[in-house]
Design an enzyme around this catalytic site. Structure first.
Site, mmCIF file in Angstrom:
data_model
loop_
_atom_site.group_PDB
_atom_site.id
_atom_site.type_symbol
_atom_site.label_atom_id
_atom_site.label_comp_id
_atom_site.label_asym_id
_atom_site.label_seq_id
_atom_site.Cartn_x
_atom_site.Cartn_y
_atom_site.Cartn_z
ATOM 1 C CG HIS A 25 10.946 -1.906 5.149
ATOM 2 N ND1 HIS A 25 9.581 -1.866 5.001
ATOM 3 C CD2 HIS A 25 11.223 -3.012 5.875
ATOM 4 C CE1 HIS A 25 9.047 -2.904 5.632
ATOM 5 N NE2 HIS A 25 10.024 -3.624 6.159
ATOM 6 C CG ASN A 50 8.297 -1.790 0.742
ATOM 7 O OD1 ASN A 50 7.665 -1.859 1.794
ATOM 8 N ND2 ASN A 50 8.937 -0.693 0.381
ATOM 9 C CB ALA A 68 1.340 0.415 6.741
ATOM 10 N N PRO A 105 0.797 -1.228 0.000
ATOM 11 C CG PRO A 105 -0.144 -1.107 2.128
ATOM 12 C CD PRO A 105 0.518 -2.066 1.174
ATOM 13 C CG ASN A 106 -0.301 4.297 1.227
ATOM 14 O OD1 ASN A 106 -1.278 4.785 0.674
ATOM 15 N ND2 ASN A 106 -0.371 3.756 2.432
ATOM 16 N NE ARG A 155 9.691 6.463 8.714
ATOM 17 C CZ ARG A 155 8.753 6.218 7.797
ATOM 18 N NH1 ARG A 155 8.924 5.235 6.935
ATOM 19 N NH2 ARG A 155 7.673 6.956 7.737
ATOM 20 N NE ARG A 196 3.818 6.788 1.540
ATOM 21 C CZ ARG A 196 4.094 5.587 2.015
ATOM 22 N NH1 ARG A 196 4.659 4.677 1.243
ATOM 23 N NH2 ARG A 196 3.792 5.288 3.239
ATOM 24 C CE1 TYR A 242 8.744 5.274 2.991
ATOM 25 C CE2 TYR A 242 7.150 7.061 2.986
ATOM 26 C CZ TYR A 242 7.656 5.911 3.554
ATOM 27 O OH TYR A 242 7.085 5.396 4.690
HETATM 28 C C1 DQA Z 1 8.027 1.310 4.155
HETATM 29 C C2 DQA Z 1 8.060 1.552 5.673
HETATM 30 C C3 DQA Z 1 6.702 1.314 6.277
HETATM 31 O O1 DQA Z 1 6.729 1.544 7.681
HETATM 32 C C4 DQA Z 1 5.685 2.272 5.662
HETATM 33 O O2 DQA Z 1 4.400 2.025 6.173
HETATM 34 C C5 DQA Z 1 5.689 2.235 4.176
HETATM 35 C C6 DQA Z 1 6.967 2.155 3.481
HETATM 36 C C7 DQA Z 1 9.380 1.651 3.487
HETATM 37 O O3 DQA Z 1 9.585 1.187 2.378
HETATM 38 O O4 DQA Z 1 10.205 2.358 4.063
HETATM 39 O O5 DQA Z 1 4.656 2.360 3.538
HETATM 40 O O6 DQA Z 1 7.764 -0.057 3.924
#
Ligand code: DQA
Length: 137
Positions: free
Chosen positions: A97, A71, A74, A9-10, A104, A17, A22
């Site tokens: 990641h 990856n 979350a 996700p995302n 973090r 983002r 990132y």
């Molecule tokens: C992530 C780290 C996760 O905690 C976060 O929720 C992400 C990206 C990373 O690639 O650093 O969506 O997986």
């Protein structure tokens, strides 16, 4: 060699983002570069924001591919269902990641899936995927 990259996700919003965490690059240009550096490797890519779709992809390719670079975003920190799916398949999975999750928030320090993975690579930006690929080679 067949390698599947899976983004959760995302991660479709990379390059847009939270750039300070990132980075500036979208995933697609990075993927094109990766594929051109590793011509002999069959690299497939799948992204979904939906937990069940990620699990379906693990089931679909997890008995025939040589490696999975995953990856889970979350879901890494929350999903017992994804952890169970990784345990259920034969193909080794490397958890990756982009950010260093250990630098973090504390809730990112826990990975539900880590114990079922071959290893973890965290904190090297998009280079984390390349390092995971190198480890399969
Ligand atoms: C992530 C780290 C996760 O905690 C976060 O929720 C992400 C990206 C990373 O690639 O650093 O969506 O997986």
């Amino acid at each position: 060699m067949k390698i599947q990259i899976i983004n959760g996700p995302n991660l479709n919003l990379l390059g847009t983002r939270e750039k300070s965490i990132y980075g500036e690059s979208g995933f697609e240009p990075f993927l094109a570069e990766l594929k051109s550096s590793y011509h002999s490797v069959d690299i497939q890519y799948f992204q979904s924001n939906i937990e069940g779709e990620l699990i379906n992809k693990l089931h679909e390719i997890g008995f025939s591919y040589d490696g999975i670079i995953f990856n889970a975003g979350a879901y890494t920190h929350t999903s017992l269902a994804i952890a169970d799916a990784i345990a259920a398949i034969n193909t080794p999975v490397i958890e990756v990641h982009i950010s260093n999750v250990y630098s973090r928030e504390e809730y990112r320090h826990k990975s539900m899936m880590a114990k079922n993975c071959k290893g973890i690579i965290t904190g090297f930006g998009l280079h984390s995927y390349r390092l995971a690929l190198e480890s399969f080679l």
